[in-house]
Write an enzyme that holds these catalytic residues in place. Structure first.
Site, PDB file in Angstrom:
ATOM      1  N   CYS A  52      -0.856 -44.782  41.081  1.00 13.13           N
ATOM      2  CA  CYS A  52      -1.459 -45.315  42.292  1.00 13.13           C
ATOM      3  C   CYS A  52      -0.437 -45.152  43.419  1.00 13.13           C
ATOM      4  O   CYS A  52       0.714 -45.559  43.277  1.00 13.13           O
ATOM      5  CB  CYS A  52      -1.815 -46.781  42.102  1.00 13.13           C
ATOM      6  SG  CYS A  52      -2.345 -47.582  43.634  1.00 13.13           S
ATOM      7  N   ASP A  59      -2.543 -44.740  36.628  1.00  9.99           N
ATOM      8  CA  ASP A  59      -3.993 -44.565  36.638  1.00  9.99           C
ATOM      9  C   ASP A  59      -4.328 -43.546  35.554  1.00  9.99           C
ATOM     10  O   ASP A  59      -3.570 -42.596  35.328  1.00  9.99           O
ATOM     11  CB  ASP A  59      -4.476 -44.033  37.989  1.00  9.99           C
ATOM     12  CG  ASP A  59      -4.428 -45.086  39.082  1.00  9.99           C
ATOM     13  OD1 ASP A  59      -4.721 -46.257  38.790  1.00  9.99           O
ATOM     14  OD2 ASP A  59      -4.114 -44.725  40.225  1.00  9.99           O
ATOM     15  N   VAL A  74      -7.336 -19.059  33.301  1.00 14.22           N
ATOM     16  CA  VAL A  74      -6.111 -19.837  33.444  1.00 14.22           C
ATOM     17  C   VAL A  74      -5.435 -19.882  32.070  1.00 14.22           C
ATOM     18  O   VAL A  74      -6.099 -20.017  31.041  1.00 14.22           O
ATOM     19  CB  VAL A  74      -6.365 -21.259  33.996  1.00 14.22           C
ATOM     20  CG1 VAL A  74      -7.166 -22.114  33.027  1.00 14.22           C
ATOM     21  CG2 VAL A  74      -5.063 -21.949  34.357  1.00 14.22           C
ATOM     22  N   GLU A  75      -4.132 -19.714  32.053  1.00 13.97           N
ATOM     23  CA  GLU A  75      -3.372 -19.807  30.801  1.00 13.97           C
ATOM     24  C   GLU A  75      -3.267 -21.290  30.463  1.00 13.97           C
ATOM     25  O   GLU A  75      -2.840 -22.094  31.281  1.00 13.97           O
ATOM     26  CB  GLU A  75      -2.000 -19.154  30.987  1.00 13.97           C
ATOM     27  CG  GLU A  75      -1.243 -18.917  29.686  1.00 13.97           C
ATOM     28  CD  GLU A  75      -0.598 -20.174  29.165  1.00 13.97           C
ATOM     29  OE1 GLU A  75      -0.762 -20.444  27.961  1.00 13.97           O
ATOM     30  OE2 GLU A  75       0.070 -20.880  29.947  1.00 13.97           O
ATOM     31  N   SER A  76      -3.693 -21.670  29.270  1.00 19.30           N
ATOM     32  CA  SER A  76      -3.891 -23.084  28.942  1.00 19.30           C
ATOM     33  C   SER A  76      -2.598 -23.902  28.920  1.00 19.30           C
ATOM     34  O   SER A  76      -2.614 -25.077  29.297  1.00 19.30           O
ATOM     35  CB  SER A  76      -4.634 -23.232  27.625  1.00 19.30           C
ATOM     36  OG  SER A  76      -3.916 -22.654  26.563  1.00 19.30           O
ATOM     37  N   HIS A  93      -7.360 -41.177  43.499  1.00 15.69           N
ATOM     38  CA  HIS A  93      -8.175 -40.467  42.515  1.00 15.69           C
ATOM     39  C   HIS A  93      -8.841 -39.227  43.104  1.00 15.69           C
ATOM     40  O   HIS A  93      -8.836 -38.155  42.507  1.00 15.69           O
ATOM     41  CB  HIS A  93      -9.280 -41.383  41.972  1.00 15.69           C
ATOM     42  CG  HIS A  93      -8.799 -42.602  41.274  1.00 15.69           C
ATOM     43  ND1 HIS A  93      -7.561 -42.739  40.693  1.00 15.69           N
ATOM     44  CD2 HIS A  93      -9.426 -43.775  41.052  1.00 15.69           C
ATOM     45  CE1 HIS A  93      -7.446 -43.920  40.137  1.00 15.69           C
ATOM     46  NE2 HIS A  93      -8.568 -44.586  40.350  1.00 15.69           N
ATOM     47  N   GLU A  94      -9.420 -39.415  44.284  1.00 12.25           N
ATOM     48  CA  GLU A  94     -10.139 -38.313  44.919  1.00 12.25           C
ATOM     49  C   GLU A  94      -9.201 -37.149  45.217  1.00 12.25           C
ATOM     50  O   GLU A  94      -9.556 -35.980  45.025  1.00 12.25           O
ATOM     51  CB  GLU A  94     -10.795 -38.805  46.219  1.00 12.25           C
ATOM     52  CG  GLU A  94     -11.830 -39.896  46.009  1.00 12.25           C
ATOM     53  CD  GLU A  94     -11.264 -41.327  45.937  1.00 12.25           C
ATOM     54  OE1 GLU A  94     -12.065 -42.269  45.933  1.00 12.25           O
ATOM     55  OE2 GLU A  94     -10.021 -41.512  45.883  1.00 12.25           O
TER      56      GLU A  94
END
Length: 154
Positions: A52, A59, A74-76, A93-94
């Protein structure tokens, strides 16, 4: 069966440090071995953590990323380390949710991408964030993300 060229990757098969911030984290891509075929790739991160920005308290979120690749995947491992870089990063969060999606869009230029970020309650209220890059191509099977509305997230 196509072979994926991994010769330009810097993290796969190596011991790597987690970046201090999401901005410093390196996301890597590999060529799509199935160009011209529309299919969905899903990554699920059920233990995503950030801080936060106001209190510094942790969070937690369950994040689901779906995308339809264009030329790259994307390479994991790099994605895992990128997501882990949020662990000590303070952001709402957003902001976390949309930033993840935009970094992937910038890296991959996929045909389509969506993120569902299902955040656990802060102050008794869960915050879920959803974003997508537009309409998905016709005829592609898009499974439900499988995360129910908050009921203890169990």
């Amino acid at each position: 069966m196509p072979q994926t060229d991994v010769s330009n990757l810097s993290m796969l098969g190596q011991q790597t440090e987690t970046a201090r911030t999401p901005e410093e984290a390196v996301l890597e891509k590999v060529p799509n071995g199935n160009p011209g075929t529309d299919y969905v790739v899903r990554f699920t991160a059920p233990e995503f953590t950030s801080l936060c920005p106001m209190t510094g308290q942790p969070d937690f979120a369950h994040i689901v990323i779906d995308y339809i690749p264009n030329s790259f995947l994307v390479e994991s491992k790099s994605l895992k380390l990128f997501l882990h870089s949020f662990r000590n990063h303070g952001a709402f969060h957003e902001d976390c949710s949309v930033y993840i999606a935009k970094r992937l869009i910038d890296l991959l230029e996929p045909k389509w991408l969506r993120i569902g970020a299902y955040w656990y309650p802060r102050g008794g209220i869960p915050i879920d964030v959803f974003w997508q890059s537009g309409e998905p191509p016709k005829g592609v099977w898009l499974p439900n993300q499988g995360v129910q509305g908050y009921r203890g997230r169990g």
